[in-house]
Design a protein around this motif. Structure first.
Motif, short mmCIF file in Angstrom:
data_model
loop_
_atom_site.label_atom_id
_atom_site.label_comp_id
_atom_site.label_asym_id
_atom_site.label_seq_id
_atom_site.Cartn_x
_atom_site.Cartn_y
_atom_site.Cartn_z
N GLN A 81 0.82 -1.21 0.00
CA GLN A 81 0.00 0.00 0.00
C GLN A 81 0.86 1.27 0.00
OE1 GLN A 81 -3.43 -0.41 -0.20
NE2 GLN A 81 -2.78 -2.55 -0.45
N ASP A 84 -0.01 5.83 0.76
CA ASP A 84 -0.19 6.87 -0.26
C ASP A 84 -0.53 8.24 0.33
OD1 ASP A 84 0.37 5.12 -2.24
OD2 ASP A 84 -1.67 4.88 -2.96
N LYS A 85 -1.42 8.27 1.32
CA LYS A 85 -1.87 9.55 1.87
C LYS A 85 -0.71 10.29 2.54
CE LYS A 85 -6.71 8.26 2.52
NZ LYS A 85 -7.82 8.11 3.51
N SER A 88 1.72 11.60 -0.11
CA SER A 88 1.15 12.77 -0.79
C SER A 88 1.27 14.01 0.08
CB SER A 88 -0.32 12.52 -1.14
OG SER A 88 -0.45 11.57 -2.16
N TYR A 163 2.14 3.32 -6.13
CA TYR A 163 2.03 4.78 -5.93
C TYR A 163 0.99 5.42 -6.83
CZ TYR A 163 6.59 3.64 -3.94
OH TYR A 163 7.60 3.07 -3.23
N SER A 164 0.03 4.64 -7.31
CA SER A 164 -0.91 5.14 -8.31
C SER A 164 -1.69 6.37 -7.84
CB SER A 164 -1.89 4.04 -8.73
OG SER A 164 -2.60 3.54 -7.61
N GLU A 165 -2.07 6.40 -6.57
CA GLU A 165 -2.83 7.55 -6.06
C GLU A 165 -1.94 8.78 -5.92
OE1 GLU A 165 -6.13 7.71 -5.64
OE2 GLU A 165 -6.11 5.73 -6.55
N VAL A 166 -0.69 8.57 -5.54
CA VAL A 166 0.24 9.68 -5.35
C VAL A 166 0.60 10.33 -6.69
CG1 VAL A 166 2.52 10.34 -4.48
CG2 VAL A 166 1.17 8.61 -3.27
N LYS A 168 -0.99 10.80 -9.33
CA LYS A 168 -1.99 11.69 -9.92
C LYS A 168 -1.68 13.16 -9.63
CE LYS A 168 -5.65 8.21 -9.69
NZ LYS A 168 -6.92 7.81 -9.04
N ASP A 169 -1.19 13.43 -8.42
CA ASP A 169 -0.86 14.80 -8.04
C ASP A 169 0.63 15.09 -8.11
OD1 ASP A 169 -3.54 15.47 -7.43
OD2 ASP A 169 -3.36 14.47 -5.48
N ALA A 196 -1.85 6.06 -13.72
CA ALA A 196 -2.11 7.36 -13.10
C ALA A 196 -3.06 8.23 -13.92
CB ALA A 196 -0.81 8.10 -12.87
#
Length: 209
Positions: A81, A84-85, A88, A163-166, A168-169, A196
């Protein structure tokens, strides 16, 4: 459950295959692993009992419904996991304090260390051997990766991204794999698909040098 040992078992390989395929039947998996459907079903029963997979009925064309299996949220948790949060939040703070250039410099440093470690493992004299070793390195890091021959070179496919969620930004995260490709297998590469940006996987085409 120790993830590294689990993924060396038949059940672990089934979970990995379902992550890559999204869903598959017992017959599909039996064909993939060279086992009988009954042997696969025995493993599926255990995985379903443990809450890692779920069964559903699907129709393939005009044939009778087929039962396919896919991962549950608990099954997805078997894969890294990487918080990610938190990552970010750290990157946002770095951008506010040091600007985008500061974040870029950090990932340049990460890329250099990653490339140095990868070069210790990727030592094959031929391009295909290097791709095989790179794929092994990526898989050990929690990425379901595979490569294949294409006209004029090779294609690398990553079916998941820790790191797919990270990304994006913070697209700087992706710079690491680009550096690794450049410095270990060589040739010219282009990314043709990205998780991403909404793709189902990350694809890289590398033209042999």
């Amino acid at each position: 459950m120790q993830a590294d040992r689990f993924f060396q078992t038949t059940r672990g390989r089934i979970v990995e295959e379902l992550r890559m395929r999204k869903s598959a039947s017992a017959v599909d998996l039996a064909h993939e692993f060279g086992l009988s459907p009954n042997a696969i079903r025995q493993q599926l029963v255990v995985l379903e009992r443990d809450g890692l997979i779920v069964e559903k009925s699907v129709r393939r064309g005009r044939t009778k419904p087929t039962y396919e299996f896919s991962l549950t949220r608990e099954g997805e948790k078997l894969f890294p996991q990487h918080y990610d949060k938190m990552l970010s939040a750290v990157l946002r703070e770095m951008k506010e304090q040091f600007g985008a250039d500061g974040v870029t410099k950090v990932f340049d440093g990460i890329a250099k260390r990653t490339v140095a470690k990868a070069k210790e493992r990727i030592t094959a004299p031929d391009t295909e051997g290097k791709f095989r070793q790179l794929t092994e390195v990526l898989r050990e890091g929690g990425v379901i990766a595979e490569y294949s021959l294409i006209d004029g070179g090779f294609e690398l496919r990553e079916h998941n991204c820790p790191y797919s969620e990270v990304v994006k930004d913070h697209p700087e995260v992706c710079s690491v794999i680009h550096h690794v490709l450049d410095e270990t297998v060589g040739g010219k590469h282009v990314q043709t698909e990205s998780i991403a940006t909404g793709g189902s996987e990350c694809r890289f085409e590398v033209k042999a040098s």
